[in-house]
Design a protein around this motif. Structure first.
Motif, PDB file in Angstrom:
ATOM      1  N   THR A  30    -145.632 -96.653 -10.112  1.00 23.89           N
ATOM      2  CA  THR A  30    -144.409 -96.232 -10.816  1.00 23.89           C
ATOM      3  C   THR A  30    -144.677 -95.766 -12.247  1.00 23.89           C
ATOM      4  O   THR A  30    -143.764 -95.297 -12.922  1.00 23.89           O
ATOM      5  CB  THR A  30    -143.346 -97.351 -10.820  1.00 23.89           C
ATOM      6  OG1 THR A  30    -143.950 -98.575 -11.245  1.00 23.89           O
ATOM      7  CG2 THR A  30    -142.731 -97.535  -9.439  1.00 23.89           C
ATOM      8  N   SER A  31    -145.946 -95.854 -12.702  1.00 20.80           N
ATOM      9  CA  SER A  31    -146.257 -95.220 -13.992  1.00 20.80           C
ATOM     10  C   SER A  31    -146.342 -93.706 -13.834  1.00 20.80           C
ATOM     11  O   SER A  31    -146.358 -92.977 -14.834  1.00 20.80           O
ATOM     12  CB  SER A  31    -147.567 -95.774 -14.565  1.00 20.80           C
ATOM     13  OG  SER A  31    -148.662 -95.299 -13.826  1.00 20.80           O
ATOM     14  N   ARG A  32    -146.384 -93.218 -12.592  1.00 17.88           N
ATOM     15  CA  ARG A  32    -146.352 -91.767 -12.351  1.00 17.88           C
ATOM     16  C   ARG A  32    -144.883 -91.336 -12.212  1.00 17.88           C
ATOM     17  O   ARG A  32    -144.124 -91.945 -11.445  1.00 17.88           O
ATOM     18  CB  ARG A  32    -147.172 -91.397 -11.119  1.00 17.88           C
ATOM     19  CG  ARG A  32    -148.652 -91.807 -11.275  1.00 17.88           C
ATOM     20  CD  ARG A  32    -149.505 -91.472 -10.061  1.00 17.88           C
ATOM     21  NE  ARG A  32    -149.662 -90.043  -9.925  1.00 17.88           N
ATOM     22  CZ  ARG A  32    -149.249 -89.336  -8.884  1.00 17.88           C
ATOM     23  NH1 ARG A  32    -148.660 -89.933  -7.875  1.00 17.88           N
ATOM     24  NH2 ARG A  32    -149.424 -88.042  -8.875  1.00 17.88           N
ATOM     25  N   LYS A  33    -144.534 -90.297 -12.967  1.00 16.38           N
ATOM     26  CA  LYS A  33    -143.117 -89.921 -13.115  1.00 16.38           C
ATOM     27  C   LYS A  33    -142.415 -89.677 -11.781  1.00 16.38           C
ATOM     28  O   LYS A  33    -141.308 -90.157 -11.546  1.00 16.38           O
ATOM     29  CB  LYS A  33    -142.989 -88.673 -13.992  1.00 16.38           C
ATOM     30  CG  LYS A  33    -143.227 -88.943 -15.475  1.00 16.38           C
ATOM     31  CD  LYS A  33    -142.676 -87.796 -16.343  1.00 16.38           C
ATOM     32  CE  LYS A  33    -142.995 -88.002 -17.820  1.00 16.38           C
ATOM     33  NZ  LYS A  33    -144.444 -87.824 -18.119  1.00 16.38           N
ATOM     34  N   ALA A  63    -139.334 -91.808 -10.113  1.00 14.25           N
ATOM     35  CA  ALA A  63    -138.040 -91.217  -9.732  1.00 14.25           C
ATOM     36  C   ALA A  63    -137.735 -91.526  -8.268  1.00 14.25           C
ATOM     37  O   ALA A  63    -136.605 -91.909  -7.923  1.00 14.25           O
ATOM     38  CB  ALA A  63    -138.064 -89.710  -9.980  1.00 14.25           C
ATOM     39  N   ALA A  64    -138.731 -91.395  -7.405  1.00 13.92           N
ATOM     40  CA  ALA A  64    -138.509 -91.648  -5.972  1.00 13.92           C
ATOM     41  C   ALA A  64    -138.167 -93.114  -5.725  1.00 13.92           C
ATOM     42  O   ALA A  64    -137.330 -93.430  -4.868  1.00 13.92           O
ATOM     43  CB  ALA A  64    -139.751 -91.245  -5.174  1.00 13.92           C
ATOM     44  N   VAL A  65    -138.791 -94.005  -6.480  1.00 15.93           N
ATOM     45  CA  VAL A  65    -138.501 -95.435  -6.316  1.00 15.93           C
ATOM     46  C   VAL A  65    -137.096 -95.741  -6.835  1.00 15.93           C
ATOM     47  O   VAL A  65    -136.309 -96.432  -6.179  1.00 15.93           O
ATOM     48  CB  VAL A  65    -139.569 -96.301  -7.018  1.00 15.93           C
ATOM     49  CG1 VAL A  65    -139.151 -97.769  -7.053  1.00 15.93           C
ATOM     50  CG2 VAL A  65    -140.919 -96.147  -6.303  1.00 15.93           C
ATOM     51  N   ALA A  93    -144.075-100.502 -13.490  1.00 16.58           N
ATOM     52  CA  ALA A  93    -143.638 -99.735 -14.669  1.00 16.58           C
ATOM     53  C   ALA A  93    -142.157 -99.877 -15.023  1.00 16.58           C
ATOM     54  O   ALA A  93    -141.792 -99.678 -16.179  1.00 16.58           O
ATOM     55  CB  ALA A  93    -143.988 -98.261 -14.502  1.00 16.58           C
ATOM     56  N   ARG A  94    -141.313-100.197 -14.033  1.00 16.00           N
ATOM     57  CA  ARG A  94    -139.886-100.368 -14.376  1.00 16.00           C
ATOM     58  C   ARG A  94    -139.673-101.838 -14.727  1.00 16.00           C
ATOM     59  O   ARG A  94    -139.502-102.697 -13.855  1.00 16.00           O
ATOM     60  CB  ARG A  94    -138.988 -99.931 -13.208  1.00 16.00           C
ATOM     61  CG  ARG A  94    -139.134 -98.432 -12.894  1.00 16.00           C
ATOM     62  CD  ARG A  94    -137.934 -97.861 -12.160  1.00 16.00           C
ATOM     63  NE  ARG A  94    -137.425 -98.702 -11.110  1.00 16.00           N
ATOM     64  CZ  ARG A  94    -136.119 -98.904 -10.884  1.00 16.00           C
ATOM     65  NH1 ARG A  94    -135.199 -98.306 -11.633  1.00 16.00           N
ATOM     66  NH2 ARG A  94    -135.733 -99.683  -9.893  1.00 16.00           N
TER      67      ARG A  94
END
Ligand code: THG
Length: 266
Positions: A11-14, A18-20, A49-50
């Motif tokens: 989730t550190s990848r943009k 967004a998909a998550v 990441a979130r």
């Protein structure tokens, strides 16, 4: 053969974040399928990441990926509670990413790992921080192997991550880790060496040429696995070719197959 851990579900990848956030099942499943088709041996799953959402995001990711995964997952979190939950959700014995010598993490992870069917990534990190010399990396690897063996883990289930550091601030950081990997592999031929590579190029331009040159040097030293993007065809071609040149590809079969399928091109 070299083992590729596909790093994209992070989730550190943009786009993944967004998909998550949108619970976009198709996007995540397609990404995993693409990594598997490109030759990933494991799929890393990192939902860190979130902030405040790691538990529910990891749960959703594992529910989403589980039905289409043809390879084992690499459960990636610094939080032992997340790893324990994730371990209970997978149907194939996973790789656990990670344990380290940091006291709190170590003391929680060890009793959890005892008797579990899994592979384990062991970071050469302790409460004083990153290793400062080859000997420091080696000493930490020795401690980790001894401790993990003491709870019954087999050497070939252990993946040491020596922790690659940026060459831009200290020109010895390449040889420091290369020398350490050579000695660890010498002492423990069955233990695997893995890790992320991209820290080596931090702070420099044209990072990908640095990363893919470095991975072939690390392979000569004894690295036999890495956490990379399997959709990066240039690093994959460099890895397959280096594996052949180092004698890990009988009759060059994997190389030839890669060329025929278009995965390996100069
Ligand atoms: N060792 C271990 N586990 C790890 C790491 C390691 N897990 C996480 C990380 N390091 C490896 N995984 C990734 C995943 C994605 C990216 C890099 C490493 C990545 N980075 C883009 C960048 O830096 O430019 C971000 C681009 C984007 O936002 O999409 O893609 O070392 N054991």
């Amino acid at each position: 053969m070299f083992q590729v851990i596909g790093e994209r579900i992070n989730t550190s990848r943009k786009k993944i974040q967004a998909a998550v956030t949108n619970r976009d099942t198709d996007y995540i499943q397609n990404d995993v399928k693409n990594q598997q088709e490109a030759g990933a041996d494991f799929i890393d799953v990192n939902a860190g990441a979130r902030i405040g959402h790691e538990k529910e995001d990891m749960k959703w990711l594992l529910d989403t990926i589980g039905p289409i995964a043809t390879v084992p997952l690499c459960l990636d979190s610094p939080d032992p509670a997340i790893l324990e939950m994730a371990y209970g959700m997978v149907d194939k014995p996973p790789m656990i990413n990670s344990i380290s010598l940091e006291k709190e993490r170590f003391d929680t992870m060890m009793p959890f790992l005892k008797g579990k069917e899994c592979k384990i990534i062991a970071l050469c990190m302790d409460d004083t921080g990153m290793p400062v010399s080859s000997d420091d990396i080696i000493a930490r690897a020795q401690k980790l192997v001894a401790q993990l063996e003491s709870i019954g883990m087999k050497q070939d289930a252990i993946y040491i991550d020596p922790l690659v550091q940026p060459i831009s601030t200290d020109s010895t950081k390449g040889t420091m880790v290369l020398d350490a990997v050579r000695q660890i592999k010498n002492q423990y031929p069955k233990v695997h060496i893995t890790g992320g590579l991209s820290n080596i190029s931090y702070g420099l331009p044209e990072r990908k040429i640095i990363n893919r040159t470095f991975v072939t040097l690390m392979m000569d030293a004894g690295m036999d696995s890495a956490i990379i993007d399997p959709l990066d065809s240039k690093i994959m071609a460099a890895i397959r070719t280096a594996d052949m040149l180092l004698g890990n590809d009988n009759f060059c079969m994997a190389y030839l197959k890669g060329v025929r399928s278009g995965i390996i091109k100069s």
